[in-house]
Design an enzyme around this catalytic site. Structure first.
Site, mmCIF file in Angstrom:
data_model
loop_
_atom_site.group_PDB
_atom_site.id
_atom_site.type_symbol
_atom_site.label_atom_id
_atom_site.label_comp_id
_atom_site.label_asym_id
_atom_site.label_seq_id
_atom_site.Cartn_x
_atom_site.Cartn_y
_atom_site.Cartn_z
ATOM 1 N N GLU A 461 18.616 1.177 33.367
ATOM 2 C CA GLU A 461 19.264 0.629 32.157
ATOM 3 C C GLU A 461 20.555 1.364 31.815
ATOM 4 O O GLU A 461 20.632 2.086 30.824
ATOM 5 C CB GLU A 461 18.298 0.694 30.975
ATOM 6 C CG GLU A 461 17.023 -0.098 31.194
ATOM 7 C CD GLU A 461 16.134 -0.166 29.958
ATOM 8 O OE1 GLU A 461 16.367 0.580 29.004
ATOM 9 O OE2 GLU A 461 15.200 -0.980 29.973
ATOM 10 N N GLU A 536 10.561 -2.920 35.449
ATOM 11 C CA GLU A 536 9.881 -2.463 34.231
ATOM 12 C C GLU A 536 9.599 -3.670 33.366
ATOM 13 O O GLU A 536 10.439 -4.579 33.267
ATOM 14 C CB GLU A 536 10.774 -1.459 33.490
ATOM 15 C CG GLU A 536 10.119 -0.860 32.269
ATOM 16 C CD GLU A 536 11.039 0.149 31.574
ATOM 17 O OE1 GLU A 536 11.749 0.912 32.264
ATOM 18 O OE2 GLU A 536 11.029 0.148 30.334
#
Ligand code: GAL
Length: 973
Positions: A461, A536
């Protein structure tokens, strides 16, 4: 390699070794009762009498150095040098100041054992950083005295730390030798040029800055992974210097390309032979080859060898068969170095339409993301506890681990190899600048032989994922990873920017989706040749054992109904992944709860709610949900919630049944209250009016009952119970395991609602941590008292060394106490570098020129004259001089506190020549004999800087001086 499981014979009979595959050791987990299978039973595995197989020693040149460390919590600020000459001297090699100085007085520091996470013992403090779990971290110092034997002289000597959180500076013998910027890479220091031998002891000092943060989760503080001293032949294999990951050629033929990097601390160029041998899982040599190499002085050289292998046994998740590559360096006839590297023969590939293939079979990644802490122990988590955690995941049908968001401890990968998990191995810092690229390269070099590792993840991220700079950064990092390993794709865990005109999915082999499940299809349509996986997902909330949310009390229901806005429930998430063959699989955020990042609640909440298992590894409802989703080979069924609801008689209770069978039938007190065709993903819900008694579910395939689960209403608690994971531990001083404390009713049934304070005591083991899985608890995680939370608490025991018994007792007010005996098998402790006692040594002296006649003992170089008197170290003789036989040795010494207060004993182990000892202008002792001998004197009390003067008169024509160690010790009391 001969992997063994260790079965314990009858009580006290000691350990017997039985040969078996690691898979059979792992089947110890098959003894685990399916969660909730017995009415009122403890929701934990049945204790096993199997000691897990040890991970074999891979590098004999390593010796653990985890005892004998001293720790100081808080910074030690060195006083600034006073004046020009002090400044001049302070920046010289070996002259570090303050706690980094060799002579620093650490006698009141606390002895600690590594691995050590000092944050795990901290209280929770509202003003401390929320992401790190409200635990102050701060700065700490470690020091260790190290004795190297004269026989070690000439070897390459390395100091190796597997992980220090977070920034670290390391000094050896007063010289700074390393600055390290990450908690997630090892720190290796070439101690060879700094080493002292025999009585001239070495001093290691480590300053740890744990105020620095690399993550938004609990990261621990200190030297929290293993540490060792490495002693190798001058020409030997460097750390992580063997690359031997097998390859299968297009013709289907396997070979093991072995590349061996050698290093040299030698004074000349050396010719060696490098041998490689392949051992099958039974330890039989099935291939070998050798080559020669020349290693130039202080250089490196790489030797390459290829070993073809016919029809090897294949590594897989179900049968994780490991072979061993033995690599040896031979100098003439002598074997001077050896490494043993476990390898597995398997192929991997990611397909844009069909996901991940292992050995050309499609395998859905049923994964979890993990941080590395556990209740009580923080990040200093014993290897055996890592194994226990992986066993829990294996029992759930999990087959993949994401090391989020950092490289794991090496032991985790060893265990994944041996137990059959595939791994997304992740780098911490998204940065191709040299310091950070070195971290990525270190990870790939260390981990590239592991069959478990299938992906290199270079980031998680990153806001720059949709920028030109982000693409350029990633391109360089992927290139660096591939330069070291051409067999695994690089991925990046993206959270957006998937459709931006410029984004990093263009430069990775597999696109990682963090959440954004609604974009899977569009991405696949627009990028039909790009493999994707969920890197994820989920981020659902559950409090273990709670079945109604109570926002005011920071409690989350465990019915799998709550999730972060960016995530989804466990069931909703898996549905999206399971339905799409082109999505390789998923990694649930998270396998276990972790300290820090308390979400969705903040203070006083100190840990996450995301775990499938809680901080202690106690299963939540999510565990049963994933078992139903992920276990294919055995029928499973589970029942949520427990069935102890006094006062709720007649009220409707939602019962969630999860199963992988075809049909389930639910009975309350023998009467059918519901039945349905199994919905394997979403489960089956029934509304049942509560009545005390026994609720039972049967799972059927066709007409056959294939699994059952039941809960029975428990009465009030009357006694405590202690349940270990294993009834035998290795008496190696290392083995650790969790013991569950619960309360039982008069019929011996687990009471799921008990929230009692308990106390405990143990003999034969140490309590290294405690917990109960409550994200809102501020009870200390060290000590000998802990409340049960929704019926459970956990004590982590670490065995004492030696054979015998561990006896644990637990008490709670008004309840019958519990007693537990665990056998301690006589298993050798791993070798440790012996602990050396620190004494104050006077090492550095100024030595005058030679005088023909006895000089005045007050003679000294003028301040600032660093030239006319020599700087010498104890142990250094001086040759006879034509100018004269007299010399003065001077040292300015600040005695350690006890010596300053009480006086001490100054001892010269060896002086060559006649000598007079003067301290602060007073003559205290004389050595009349000219031959080499000792000199001792009592030094009066007094602080500040003491002036020590030794006048030496050499025998004619003979070397003279301080030729042995000089120590200053407190007087015996
Ligand atoms: C993700 C992140 C994780 C964790 C998680 C919580 O975005 O990658 O580290 O913060 O959110 O839901």
């Amino acid at each position: 390699m001969n992997r063994r499981q260790i079965l314990l014979g009858t009580a006290g009979a000691g350990a017997t070794l039985a040969v078996g595959g690691i898979s059979s050791a792992v089947t110890g987990k098959a003894r685990s009762a399916p969660t909730g299978s017995d009415a009122g039973a403890l929701p934990m595995p049945v204790p096993s009498r199997i000691l897990p197989a040890p991970v074999p020693e891979q590098d004999r040149s390593r010796t653990r150095m985890e005892r004998g460390w001293l720790f100081h919590e808080g910074d030690v600020v060195a006083p600034a040098p006073d004046g020009h000459n002090a400044t001049y001297l302070s920046v010289k090699a070996g002259n570090a100041l303050g706690a980094a100085a060799m002579a620093y007085d650490d006698s009141d520091w606390a002895p600690v054992r590594l691995p050590h996470d000092w944050a795990s013992a901290q209280p929770f403090v509202k003003t401390a950083n929320i992401s790190q779990g409200y635990r102050p971290r701060g700065i700490g110092w470690y020091r260790r005295t190290l004795r190297l034997e004269p026989a070690d002289r000439g070897k390459t000597i390395l100091l190796h730390f597997d992980g220090i959180a977070t920034n670290a500076t390391v000094w050896v013998n007063g010289s700074v030798v390393a600055h390290n910027w990450s908690a997630y890479n090892s720190v290796e220091i070439d101690l060879t040029p700094f080493a002292r031998f025999g009585d001239d002891l070495n001093v290691i000092a480590v300053r740890v800055d744990a105020d620095a943060m690399e993550g938004w989760w609990y990261e621990g503080a200190g030297i929290y992974r293993h540490a060792c001293l490495i002693r190798r032949a001058p020409v030997a294999i460097i750390t992580d210097g063997v690359h031997c990951d097998p390859r299968r050629g297009p013709d289907g033929v396997w070979h093991v390309p072995v590349s061996v990097t050698l290093g040299s601390s030698d004074r000349r160029s050396v010719d060696v032979t490098v041998e490689a041998m392949l051992l099958d899982p039974d330890g039989t040599q099935i291939a070998s080859a050798q080559t020669s190499a020349t290693v130039a002085m202080l250089e490196r050289a790489t030797a390459t060898i290829a070993m073809p292998v016919t029809a090897p046994r294949i590594w897989s998740i179900e049968t994780p068969t490991l072979y061993t590559v033995v690599t040896r360096v031979r100098l003439g006839d002598a074997i001077v170095d050896e490494r043993r590297t476990p390898i597995g023969f398997r192929t991997i590939r990611f397909d844009a339409d069909r996901g991940f293939f292992l050995n050309e079979q499609p395998v859905k990644l049923k994964g979890v993301c993990l941080h590395q802490d556990h209740a009580g122990v923080g990040t200093a988590i014993p290897d055996s506890l890592v194994r226990w955690r992986l066993e829990r995941l294996k029992a759930m049908g999990c087959n993949a681990i994401r090391c989020s968001h950092n490289a794991p401890a090496a032991e985790l990968l060893d265990l994944c190899d041996a137990m059959g998990f595939v791994v997304m191995d992740e780098n911490r810092q998204f940065n191709p600048a040299p310091d950070y690229m070195a971290q990525l390269e270190w990870m790939v070099r260390r981990d590239r032989n592991h069959p478990s590792v299938i992906l290199w993840s270079v980031f998680n991220e990153e806001p720059m994922q949709g920028t030109e700079a982000g693409v350029e950064m990633l391109r360089r990092m992927a290139h660096a990873a591939h330069a070291l390993d051409d067999s695994r794709p690089v991925t990046a865990a993206m959270n957006g920017a998937f459709f931006d005109p410029v984004n990093v999915s263009s430069v990775v082999g597999v696109t990682g989706f963090n959440y954004y499940q609604g974009d899977y299809d569009r991405f696949h349509q627009l990028n039909p040749t790009k493999p994707i996986t969920s890197s994820e997902d989920t981020s659902a909330y559950e409090t273990r054992g709670a079945f109604a949310s109570d926002p005011a009390r920071h409690i989350q229901s465990s019915y799998d109904v709550e999730a972060a806005s960016w995530g989804d429930t466990h069931r909703g998430t898996w549905k999206e992944i399971a339905e799409r063959p082109f999505v390789a699989g998923g990694f649930v955020w998270t396998g276990f709860d972790y300290h820090g990042e308390p979400t969705p609640h903040e203070w006083p909440t100190i840990s996450s709610f995301f775990g499938i298992l809680d901080l202690c590894g106690f299963p939540k409802t999510a565990f049963d949900i994933h078992r139903a989703h992920w276990v294919d080979d055995t029928p499973v069924v589970s029942l949520t919630p427990h069935w102890t609801w006094p006062g709720r008689e007649g009220a409707p209770v939602t019962v969630l049944v999860m199963s992988n069978a075809e049909r389930v039938v639910l009975r309350l007190n023998g009467r059918i209250v519901g039945q349905a065709a199994v919905d394997r993903i979403m489960g089956n819900e029934f509304i049942v009016p509560y009545a005390p008694g026994r609720i039972k579910v049967t799972a059927l395939r066709g007409n056959a009952v294939v699994a059952t689960a039941a809960h029975a209403t428990a009465g009030p608690p009357v006694a405590l119970r202690l349940t270990p994971a294993r009834t035998v531990m290795a008496g190696d001083g290392e083995d650790a395991q969790p013991v569950t404390i619960d309360a039982v009713d008069a019929a011996g049934r687990h009471v799921p609602t008990a929230n009692l304070p308990t106390r405990f005591a143990v003999e034969g083991a140490a309590i290294i941590g405690i917990g109960n899985g409550d994200p809102n608890s501020h009870e200390p995680e060290k000590g000998n008292a802990r409340s049960l939370f929704n019926g459970l608490a956990q004590v982590i025991l670490q065995s004492d060394a030696g054979r015998g018994q561990i006896v644990m007792t637990a008490t709670a007010p008004g309840l019958k106490p519990a007693r537990l005996a665990i056998h301690r098998a006589g298993i050798a402790a791993p070798g440790q570098i012996p602990v050396a006692t620190a004494t104050m040594a006077i090492r550095e002296w100024r030595r005058s020129p030679a005088f023909a006649a006895r000089p005045d003992p007050a003679l000294a170089p003028v301040d600032g004259d660093n030239n006319s008197w020599a700087f010498v170290r104890s142990g250094t003789p001086v040759d006879p001089s034509a100018a004269g036989r007299w010399r003065i040795y001077r040292a300015g010494v600040s005695p350690w506190r006890r010596v300053a207060q009480e006086g001490g004993l100054i001892r010269f182990a060896a002086i060559a020549g006649r000598a007079e000892l003067w301290i602060d202008g007073t003559r205290l002792a004389v050595k009349d004999a000219g031959q080499t001998g000792t000199l001792e004197a009592t030094m009066p009390a007094g602080g500040a800087v003491r002036t020590i003067v030794l006048m030496v008169e050499a025998l004619p024509g003979v070397s003279s001086g301080i030729v042995g160690a000089v120590t200053l010790e407190p007087r015996a009391r």
